[in-house]
Design an enzyme around this catalytic site. Structure first.
Site, short mmCIF file in Angstrom:
data_model
loop_
_atom_site.label_atom_id
_atom_site.label_comp_id
_atom_site.label_asym_id
_atom_site.label_seq_id
_atom_site.Cartn_x
_atom_site.Cartn_y
_atom_site.Cartn_z
N GLU A 157 0.80 -1.23 0.00
CA GLU A 157 0.00 0.00 0.00
C GLU A 157 0.83 1.29 0.00
O GLU A 157 0.63 2.17 0.82
CB GLU A 157 -0.98 -0.01 1.19
N GLU A 262 -6.18 -10.59 -1.20
CA GLU A 262 -6.98 -10.37 0.02
C GLU A 262 -8.47 -10.35 -0.34
O GLU A 262 -9.23 -9.50 0.10
CB GLU A 262 -6.59 -9.04 0.69
#
Ligand code: 9MR
Length: 371
Positions: A157, A262
């Protein structure tokens, strides 16, 4: 009279047994990892209870259904290096042993992330200290698990929604090249582990362009990057299939693997127009925001089943490029989405319900292979 009651008891017992066994059989006869064994790995995020095999029902499913695991939290910096240069490898070692014993591959999550940093890092002022932490953390953790961890989310991220680098202590103190440097250090410490860049919303055009530029930069520096992880925190009623397809094509064109790392498809209304997995985001609840607290209506379960099947049909089309699909939790009760972005809701984003029973989405996805 007694005979009548014993008959009723007998019938009740039989239906109970058949109910239990039919539940078991349906969970045992079909396995995701078997179904997709020639296509991609099927992974799941696991928590401490599950690593320690203390969650019996989850344990059965993990071993039966999945051939890859990602630790949901225990390899994050605040857990694995809680104090400066003091590492706690207990749970990560257990995870690796659990995976080896059960022939499951581990995706390490994650070496460098702006979130869940140890307290000592959060207010670090000196660039030298950040550099020392950065080098020592990556080298120590990655080398300990070299080859034992199949792949690493080296950096997690790092991007903003517009594709620029996210403001973080690493960007601030180490400059624009810190992502390349993270991969360089990981490559040296873990020559036998695949190296991935992982992020959410990178299937979206602007953020995707940022990810592509970042990956190209790593490659241009002569540093190894093996794959990109698209997290896949989406909404079942609004799956960005076209963007996902475009992303698989564009990332694959860089010569790297694409993983869905995810995956979960929320069925709840969102307080935001745009999807985010930024854990610092919160919102207030009202009665419309938690519509299924008493159970998942069949129509919604079917809608989700269709969305998952559409997604898997697409992933199968690109199976040469897709290395792994990991679900973010074993069953609906475990999902982070029950508390994000609003705390205390009841979401149903995964394949197994709160009793560990397969949902319609499980069967619809298995059916994408049955022709
Ligand atoms: O699922 C994780 C949850 O248990 C943690 O509380 C949370 C804290 O940061 O992190 C969750 O996992 C995140 C993952 O590490 C990175 N991408 C977004 C995931 C969902 O928030």
């Amino acid at each position: 009279m007694i005979r009548k009651y014993s008959f009723i008891l007998f019938v009740a017992a039989i239906s109970l047994i058949s109910c239990i066994s039919s539940k078991k059989v349906s969970a045992q006869t079909t396995s995701l990892k078997e179904t997709f064994k020639n296509d991609f790995l099927i992974g799941v995020a696991i928590n401490v209870q599950q690593i320690e095999e203390k969650d019996a029902a989850a344990d059965v499913l993990i071993k039966q259904q999945f051939n890859a695991v990602t630790p949901e939290n225990i390899m994050k910096a605040e857990v694995i290096e809680p104090k400066w240069n003091t590492f706690n490898f207990d749970l990560a070692d257990k995870l690796v042993a659990f995976a080896q014993k059960n022939n499951i591959k581990v995706n390490g999550h994650t070496l460098i992330w702006h979130s869940q940093l140890p307290a000592f890092m959060r207010h670090m002022q000196s660039a030298d200290s950040v550099k020392q932490y950065f080098e020592n953390h990556i080298t120590t953790v990655a080398s300990r698990y070299d080859g034992k961890v199949y792949s690493w989310d080296v950096v997690n991220e790092a991007l903003n929604e517009d594709g620029t680098l996210r403001k973080s202590i690493f960007l601030d103190k180490l400059g624009d090249d810190y992502v390349v440097e993270a991969f360089r250090l990981a490559q040296k410490a873990a020559p036998h582990t695949k190296l991935y860049y992982n992020d959410y919303n990178i299937e979206q055009p602007k953020k995707r362009a940022g990810a592509i530029a970042l990956i190209k930069k790593i490659q241009a520096a002569g540093v190894r990057i093996d794959g990109v992880g698209i997290q896949g925190h989406w909404r079942a009623y609004n799956l960005p299939l076209n963007d996902i397809e475009e992303s698989i094509k564009e990332f694959s064109a860089l010569g790297i693997e694409v993983a869905f790392t995810e995956l979960d498809l929320s069925v709840l209304p969102s307080p935001f127009e745009k999807v985010t997995a930024d854990v610092s985001t919160t919102a207030k609840s009202d009665s419309t925001m938690n519509p299924y607290k008493n159970g998942l209506p069949d129509s919604v379960a079917q809608m989700q089943a269709k969305a998952y099947a559409d997604l898997f049909k697409l992933l199968l089309k690109y199976k040469k490029n897709v290395s792994r699909v990991t679900f973010w939790g074993v069953n609906d009760a475990q999902s982070w989405l029950n508390n994000f972005p609003i705390r205390g809701r009841t979401d149903y984003p995964l394949f197994f319900d709160r009793n560990f029973k397969p949902k319609p989405a499980f069967y619809s996805v298995i059916a994408t292979k049955e022709k």
